[in-house]
Design a protein around this motif. Structure first.
Motif, PDB file in Angstrom:
ATOM      1  N   HIS A 248      17.041  -5.454  14.274  1.00 37.63           N
ATOM      2  CA  HIS A 248      17.500  -4.170  13.748  1.00 37.63           C
ATOM      3  C   HIS A 248      18.094  -3.335  14.866  1.00 37.63           C
ATOM      4  O   HIS A 248      17.482  -3.159  15.927  1.00 37.63           O
ATOM      5  CB  HIS A 248      16.354  -3.399  13.091  1.00 37.63           C
ATOM      6  N   THR A 273      25.198  -6.822  11.575  1.00 36.47           N
ATOM      7  CA  THR A 273      24.277  -5.922  10.878  1.00 36.47           C
ATOM      8  C   THR A 273      24.808  -5.577   9.492  1.00 36.47           C
ATOM      9  O   THR A 273      26.026  -5.580   9.257  1.00 36.47           O
ATOM     10  CB  THR A 273      24.081  -4.620  11.665  1.00 36.47           C
ATOM     11  N   ASN A 278      20.474  -3.847   9.867  1.00 40.40           N
ATOM     12  CA  ASN A 278      19.616  -5.016   9.934  1.00 40.40           C
ATOM     13  C   ASN A 278      20.451  -6.289   9.988  1.00 40.40           C
ATOM     14  O   ASN A 278      21.299  -6.519   9.112  1.00 40.40           O
ATOM     15  CB  ASN A 278      18.708  -5.051   8.705  1.00 40.40           C
TER      16      ASN A 278
END
Length: 622
Positions: A248, A273, A278
């Motif tokens: 993350h 991400t 994430n």
């Protein structure tokens, strides 16, 4: 959580609407939100603020920390003003500049004789230099402070935290300036009815900044959390080398590049991400040796995103429950261990340095243990790191000990926060195989609803580990031991604390006890008796080493006949301080159930257990 992370058990239905409807809990949530929690902080470059801190004691009614209405006093000691002798300007009559000092990390109790039994408010202050970098962010990291903490930097309150055993991070980017700065931390160790733990517990209430304090400077977008583990499928798959999890990146836009590299396992992955920052992954390792007590293999795992880079040491293994067995990497294991409090052997006080940890793990390894129950709260991260390196499996627990206010929704909010902080910090530790949500709690519907939902929350946060709790049982009647408690339905592994031969019955009564238990793996999580090291006499004489050894012998006879038994952690490795233990000469403020005294003297029971573990004389994996 990423879709590839499947729970190990179905979710137990909510048992009480009070603890199932999050908007109801939100009504109590007008507190500070969770601070940013930096994972892997001990593997980052940091500026240590450990050492001498000035301190001032805030005596009851704690007016320097709280206003008359109970609010935090932002115009008190946190401003760090000084008396102006020349002008006579008034500053509430305090001065850190001329105040005495305490060592950080450390509890105040063992450093200042006058504060040994003090359970109130102490203010800490430290001056430090900083050179803020443009575009960077700086955090003040506090490994633990017992119990409630309020932090000011340069007269600005930057964060508040409740909980004495979990870390927290306060962002100080906007309040630092080049050159000299200061931090003030007001630490309140007062026991609270709605605290976790509550007001009555059998260990010493060490107050203060008990773990490391540091400053960490990071890029504007940085890696704040990650989970890298052996993929946990519905069943154990021999030869599985798939690693999965996430990295993350805080405040990263969608599509931010992340790299994951484990050179010794042949893993090199390029990730992106999502909108939440994430970057989930599932990758095959070309070669992978699994972590176990016999071979505690750790890999260097490197993660990078933009200007941020972080390398951790992580082991990979599979832990699960199958029937009444505990399986490690598909093989049934028996957990040979002991309970340990986070109290420093030899020197005393809260354990918080490498030497403390070395003494504790030295005793565990000499005992032939492969398991430790870290009672009754999260220990210093050095402990779980050492467990990883030494191949010692860990039962990790949050401090729901006996008299928790289970009827208060605000307490549930605190519990979830502590659970999240614990799991977030230690989820990448291969040694941690069990999350425990409580110890010795009363059997009633309110408590069962509370803890069932908490167990579900632990399972949601980490579906890869079994969930456990320790039950206090005095239900040994007419030679039969039972555990009739509905909370067992929410658990994967059962723990039982019983003190037959000490609090109830004679030691030899254990020989004929027959247990009727849920068909789940059982860890006899506490048993034993008190003995003063060096106090000798017949085996029938209480407080002697001989009597303690006799209790162990008869416990072994009983434990060997329990078909569900998959582990044992006698109480306790070292004698430890407790304000409830007040028999002069025999106790002198210590719980004397240790296998070793507080100064490291081995009792007869140590050698008895050592031999039993070496010979695998008690309990079987299957």
């Amino acid at each position: 959580m990423p879709a590839n992370r499947r729970p190990i058990l179905r979710q137990i239905p909510c048992l009480a609407m009070l603890f199932c409807i999050s908007p109801m809990l939100a009504a109590f949530g007008q507190q500070q939100p969770l601070q940013t929690l930096l994972v892997g902080i001990d593997h980052r470059d940091a500026v240590s603020l450990d050492g001498d801190w000035h301190y001032l004691v805030d005596q009851f009614p704690f007016r320097a920390l709280y206003t008359d209405s109970g609010a935090i006093n932002d115009r008190g000691y946190g401003r760090n003003t000084h008396p102006n002798i020349a002008s006579g300007a008034h500053n509430d009559e305090y001065d850190f500049a001329t105040a005495p000092t305490l060592k950080v990390p450390g509890d105040w109790n063992t450093q200042v004789p006058q504060l040994f039994n003090y359970e109130g408010v102490v203010f800490y202050e430290k001056d430090f230099d900083a050179q803020p970098k443009p575009g960077a962010r700086t955090f003040l990291h506090i490994g633990a402070a017992n119990y409630r903490s309020h932090v000011w930097v340069n007269q600005k309150r930057v964060c508040d935290h409740e909980g004495g055993f979990t870390p927290f991070d306060c962002e100080v980017t906007g309040v630092l300036h080049a050159g000299s700065n200061y931090v003030v931390v007001g630490v309140d160790a007062t026991r609270l009815v709605d605290g976790i733990p509550s007001t009555r517990y059998d260990w010493f209430n060490y107050g203060g900044l008990t773990r490391d304090v540091s400053l960490v400077t990071l890029p504007a977008a940085f890696i704040d959390d990650y989970d890298v583990h052996l993929t946990h499928g519905a069943t154990w798959q021999p030869g599985n080398t798939e690693l999965s999890g996430y990295v993350h990146v805080l405040d990263a836009p969608a599509g931010t590049a992340v790299t994951l590299s484990i050179p010794e396992a042949g893993v090199h992955a390029s990730l992106k991400t999502d909108a939440d920052g994430n970057a989930a992954f599932a990758v095959k390792a070309s070669k992978l040796a699994l972590w176990s007590p016999e071979s505690p293999r750790l890999y260097k795992v490197s993660m990078a995103s933009g200007a941020d880079k972080l390398t951790d040491e992580i082991g990979f293994r599979d832990i699960r429950v199958e029937g009444t067995r505990i399986l490690l990497n598909g093989k049934a294991v028996f957990l040979k261990g002991a309970n340990v409090h986070a109290e420093a052997p030899i020197r005393g006080g809260r354990a918080n340095n490498d030497q403390d940890v070395a003494v504790i793990f030295g005793a565990l390894k000499e005992l032939n243990a492969n398991f430790v129950r870290m009672a009754h709260y999260p220990h210093d991260e050095r402990m779980t790191r050492a467990a990883d390196r030494n191949g010692v499996m860990v039962w990790s627990e949050i401090p729901n000990w006996q008299q928790i206010a289970f009827d208060r929704p605000e307490v549930y909010v605190k519990d979830v926060a502590m659970l999240k902080e614990t799991i977030r910090r230690d989820r990448n530790k291969a040694s941690v195989i069990l999350w425990s949500v409580s110890n010795e709690t009363p059997n009633n519907s309110t408590r069962t609803a509370f803890l069932t939902n908490l167990a579900n929350e632990a399972r949601r946060l980490d579906p890869t580990r079994p969930i456990t709790s320790a039950f206090d049982t005095e239900h040994i009647k007419d030679g039969v031991g039972t555990l009739d408690d509905p909370f067992t339905n929410a658990l994967d592994v059962i723990g039982i604390n019983e003190y037959l031969g000490w609090y109830t019955g004679a030691p030899e009564a254990a020989d004929s006890v027959r247990w009727i238990l849920p068909r789940k793996p059982l860890i006899m999580s506490e048993f034993g008796s008190e003995a003063k090291a060096g106090n000798h006499g017949p085996a029938t004489q209480r407080w002697t080493e001989e009597q303690q050894a006799s209790v162990y012998k008869h416990q072994f006879a009983m434990l060997s006949k329990i078909s569900e038994l998959r582990g044992m952690t006698p109480w306790v490795l070292f004698d430890f301080r407790s304000t409830t233990r007040n028999i002069p000469v025999l106790q002198d403020g210590y719980n004397r159930k240790g296998l070793l005294s507080e100064d490291g003297k081995k009792k007869q029971s140590f050698f008895l257990l050592q031999q039993a573990y070496k010979d695998n004389a008690v309990g079987k994996p299957e």
